[in-house]
Write a protein that holds these residues in place. Structure first.
Motif, PDB file in Angstrom:
ATOM      1  N   VAL A  53       0.840  -1.198   0.000  1.00  0.00           N
ATOM      2  CA  VAL A  53       0.000   0.000   0.000  1.00  0.00           C
ATOM      3  C   VAL A  53       0.875   1.248   0.000  1.00  0.00           C
ATOM      4  N   ILE A  54       1.962   1.211   0.745  1.00  0.00           N
ATOM      5  CA  ILE A  54       2.909   2.333   0.748  1.00  0.00           C
ATOM      6  C   ILE A  54       3.441   2.574  -0.655  1.00  0.00           C
ATOM      7  N   ASP A  55       3.784   1.489  -1.346  1.00  0.00           N
ATOM      8  CA  ASP A  55       4.327   1.606  -2.699  1.00  0.00           C
ATOM      9  C   ASP A  55       3.328   2.248  -3.654  1.00  0.00           C
ATOM     10  N   TYR A  56       2.054   1.884  -3.544  1.00  0.00           N
ATOM     11  CA  TYR A  56       1.038   2.485  -4.412  1.00  0.00           C
ATOM     12  C   TYR A  56       0.951   3.995  -4.176  1.00  0.00           C
ATOM     13  N   GLY A  57       1.024   4.406  -2.924  1.00  0.00           N
ATOM     14  CA  GLY A  57       0.918   5.824  -2.612  1.00  0.00           C
ATOM     15  C   GLY A  57       2.070   6.655  -3.131  1.00  0.00           C
ATOM     16  N   ARG A  58       3.186   5.999  -3.478  1.00  0.00           N
ATOM     17  CA  ARG A  58       4.363   6.707  -3.973  1.00  0.00           C
ATOM     18  C   ARG A  58       4.431   6.762  -5.495  1.00  0.00           C
ATOM     19  N   MET A  59       3.527   6.098  -6.178  1.00  0.00           N
ATOM     20  CA  MET A  59       3.604   6.012  -7.631  1.00  0.00           C
ATOM     21  C   MET A  59       3.369   7.357  -8.287  1.00  0.00           C
ATOM     22  N   SER A  60       4.089   7.583  -9.368  1.00  0.00           N
ATOM     23  CA  SER A  60       3.962   8.853 -10.096  1.00  0.00           C
ATOM     24  C   SER A  60       2.535   9.081 -10.581  1.00  0.00           C
ATOM     25  N   ARG A  61       1.831   8.003 -10.900  1.00  0.00           N
ATOM     26  CA  ARG A  61       0.458   8.119 -11.398  1.00  0.00           C
ATOM     27  C   ARG A  61      -0.441   8.850 -10.399  1.00  0.00           C
ATOM     28  N   PHE A  62      -0.182   8.652  -9.110  1.00  0.00           N
ATOM     29  CA  PHE A  62      -1.032   9.246  -8.087  1.00  0.00           C
ATOM     30  C   PHE A  62      -0.393  10.452  -7.399  1.00  0.00           C
ATOM     31  N   LYS A  63       0.809  10.817  -7.796  1.00  0.00           N
ATOM     32  CA  LYS A  63       1.613  11.766  -7.014  1.00  0.00           C
ATOM     33  C   LYS A  63       0.886  13.068  -6.718  1.00  0.00           C
ATOM     34  N   ALA A  64       0.191  13.626  -7.694  1.00  0.00           N
ATOM     35  CA  ALA A  64      -0.432  14.938  -7.506  1.00  0.00           C
ATOM     36  C   ALA A  64      -1.905  14.847  -7.114  1.00  0.00           C
ATOM     37  N   ARG A  65      -2.428  13.656  -6.953  1.00  0.00           N
ATOM     38  CA  ARG A  65      -3.869  13.505  -6.721  1.00  0.00           C
ATOM     39  C   ARG A  65      -4.225  13.601  -5.241  1.00  0.00           C
ATOM     40  N   LEU A  66      -5.366  14.234  -4.990  1.00  0.00           N
ATOM     41  CA  LEU A  66      -5.863  14.430  -3.639  1.00  0.00           C
ATOM     42  C   LEU A  66      -7.280  13.858  -3.535  1.00  0.00           C
ATOM     43  N   PRO A  67      -7.749  13.589  -2.332  1.00  0.00           N
ATOM     44  CA  PRO A  67      -9.148  13.168  -2.163  1.00  0.00           C
ATOM     45  C   PRO A  67     -10.099  14.240  -2.695  1.00  0.00           C
ATOM     46  N   GLY A  68     -11.188  13.797  -3.279  1.00  0.00           N
ATOM     47  CA  GLY A  68     -12.161  14.738  -3.825  1.00  0.00           C
ATOM     48  C   GLY A  68     -13.171  15.225  -2.819  1.00  0.00           C
ATOM     49  N   VAL A  69     -13.277  14.537  -1.692  1.00  0.00           N
ATOM     50  CA  VAL A  69     -14.191  14.924  -0.620  1.00  0.00           C
ATOM     51  C   VAL A  69     -13.381  14.986   0.673  1.00  0.00           C
ATOM     52  N   ILE A  70     -13.469  16.089   1.387  1.00  0.00           N
ATOM     53  CA  ILE A  70     -12.764  16.252   2.665  1.00  0.00           C
ATOM     54  C   ILE A  70     -13.787  16.671   3.713  1.00  0.00           C
ATOM     55  N   ARG A  71     -13.857  15.920   4.800  1.00  0.00           N
ATOM     56  CA  ARG A  71     -14.776  16.296   5.882  1.00  0.00           C
ATOM     57  C   ARG A  71     -13.994  16.551   7.164  1.00  0.00           C
ATOM     58  N   PRO A  72     -14.059  17.760   7.671  1.00  0.00           N
ATOM     59  CA  PRO A  72     -13.428  18.026   8.968  1.00  0.00           C
ATOM     60  C   PRO A  72     -14.359  17.617  10.107  1.00  0.00           C
ATOM     61  N   ASP A  73     -13.793  17.113  11.181  1.00  0.00           N
ATOM     62  CA  ASP A  73     -14.554  16.871  12.405  1.00  0.00           C
ATOM     63  C   ASP A  73     -14.329  18.062  13.333  1.00  0.00           C
ATOM     64  N   LEU A  74     -15.406  18.732  13.683  1.00  0.00           N
ATOM     65  CA  LEU A  74     -15.332  19.982  14.435  1.00  0.00           C
ATOM     66  C   LEU A  74     -16.078  19.861  15.764  1.00  0.00           C
ATOM     67  N   ILE A  75     -15.501  20.439  16.794  1.00  0.00           N
ATOM     68  CA  ILE A  75     -16.110  20.441  18.127  1.00  0.00           C
ATOM     69  C   ILE A  75     -16.316  21.891  18.564  1.00  0.00           C
ATOM     70  N   PRO A  76     -17.536  22.260  18.948  1.00  0.00           N
ATOM     71  CA  PRO A  76     -17.759  23.623  19.461  1.00  0.00           C
ATOM     72  C   PRO A  76     -17.011  23.830  20.778  1.00  0.00           C
ATOM     73  N   LEU A  77     -16.482  25.026  20.949  1.00  0.00           N
ATOM     74  CA  LEU A  77     -15.745  25.383  22.149  1.00  0.00           C
ATOM     75  C   LEU A  77     -16.483  26.487  22.912  1.00  0.00           C
ATOM     76  N   PRO A  78     -16.191  26.633  24.199  1.00  0.00           N
ATOM     77  CA  PRO A  78     -16.724  27.804  24.908  1.00  0.00           C
ATOM     78  C   PRO A  78     -16.287  29.082  24.205  1.00  0.00           C
ATOM     79  N   LEU A  79     -17.151  30.042  24.121  1.00  0.00           N
ATOM     80  CA  LEU A  79     -16.866  31.252  23.354  1.00  0.00           C
ATOM     81  C   LEU A  79     -15.604  31.963  23.817  1.00  0.00           C
ATOM     82  N   GLN A  80     -15.312  31.892  25.109  1.00  0.00           N
ATOM     83  CA  GLN A  80     -14.161  32.637  25.609  1.00  0.00           C
ATOM     84  C   GLN A  80     -12.829  32.050  25.142  1.00  0.00           C
TER      85      GLN A  80
END
Length: 318
Positions: free
Chosen positions: A91-118
């Motif tokens: 799997v590490i080797d696949y991630g290093r291949m030139s074919r995928f080098k510049a590609r990024l995930p098309g969907v990104i979801r952040p996990d966010l937690i509300p904080l006290p306002l202060q």
């Protein structure tokens, strides 16, 4: 009335079950409560979320750059070891291949937690704990937007079909990028999308089936399948559609790379992507699915890298 309308639409979509005690609710069904109104955001919060995606994409670009720079000795070598530890070598080797080098995930979801306002220094009081490149909730969020809009709610972020149209645009971009690097033949004017959902991700299968159906209504050829339903031949990946075996042009990977050993046929999916037989998104990059990548943002040895790799506004926000 609105709760009933939303519940009815989600139930018809196969994404919701009525409350316990009704005839259609099996004991094993996971249930959640419906609100009469969507979750309201202030103007400042809405503006924050509207611009957040660009900052997260910049961070992913920088992480991608950092990993490859570490491999080349341009950044500390321990960074690469940190990202690669515990990962299978193939799997590490696949991630290093030139074919995928510049590609990024098309969907990104952040996990966010509300904080006290202060505790907020500027902007909304939120803490971002991790990023998910293979997130659940895409179809459900889209269905909720439609249900609340049909129920009379206004001002839904993204509008009636923003999530569906955005996902479709992402798939078209993945196909275009793939075709620019591989000879897939001009005869595939209507490419086939297969959303492959593993058994480990089965809780999300219904919503991804719903999403595929919505995409079909908009002219896409899309289907949601299990890994076992995909076949590999010498020249392509295939699955059955309406009793016919058809070539898969783009595979949306709805399973995590850390779980590959539990998922059948993944080595065939990766091989097909390597040979350019199919477009795969998200790309097989374990370092972009490392939950603790944010820790590196605070490492003093990498301070100069982040300053050079990230826009100043992005670095300040993160």
């Amino acid at each position: 009335m609105r709760c009933r309308a939303v519940a009815r639409e989600l139930t018809e979509a196969g994404l919701f079950q009525p409350a316990a005690g009704t005839a259609t609710a099996p004991d094993s069904t996971k249930r959640w409560r419906l609100a009469a109104s969507p979750f309201w955001l202030s103007a400042a919060e809405a503006a924050f979320f509207e611009q957040l995606g660009a900052h997260l994409q910049a961070f992913y670009l920088a992480v991608n750059q950092l990993y490859h720079a570490s491999r080349k000795g341009q950044q500390p070598e321990w960074v690469r070891r940190y990202f690669d530890q515990g990962k299978p070598e193939p799997v590490i080797d696949y991630g290093r291949m030139s074919r995928f080098k510049a590609r990024l995930p098309g969907v990104i979801r952040p996990d966010l937690i509300p904080l006290p306002l202060q505790t907020a220094r500027s902007g909304p009081a939120l803490a971002m704990t991790e990023l998910d490149a293979v997130p659940g909730g895409i179809g459900l969020t889209a269905a909720l937007a439609r249900a609340y809009t049909h129920g009379g709610a206004t001002g839904i972020i993204g509008g009636l079909d923003g999530m569906i149209d955005g996902f479709g645009a992402m798939i078209r971009a993945a196909i275009a990028q793939h075709r620019s690097h591989a000879d897939v033949g001009a005869q595939h004017a209507a490419p086939l999308l297969a959303i492959v959902v593993s058994e480990e991700s089965q809780d999300y299968r219904a919503e991804m089936r719903w999403l595929a159906a919505q995409l079909r209504q908009r002219g896409h050829r899309a289907v949601t399948v299990a890994p076992e339903e995909v076949r590999f031949t010498e020249h392509q990946l295939e699955c059955d559609i309406d009793g016919r075996s058809e070539r898969i042009d783009v595979l949306y990977r709805f399973f995590e790379l850390f779980d590959l050993k539990n998922i059948p046929k993944t080595e065939l999916f990766l091989y097909a992507a390597k040979k350019g037989l199919v477009a795969m998104t998200p790309p097989p990059k374990t370092y972009l699915e490392e939950k603790s990548a944010f820790a590196l943002l605070h490492h003093p040895a990498l301070r100069s890298f982040w300053r050079s790799a990230l826009p100043a506004e992005t670095l300040a926000l993160l």
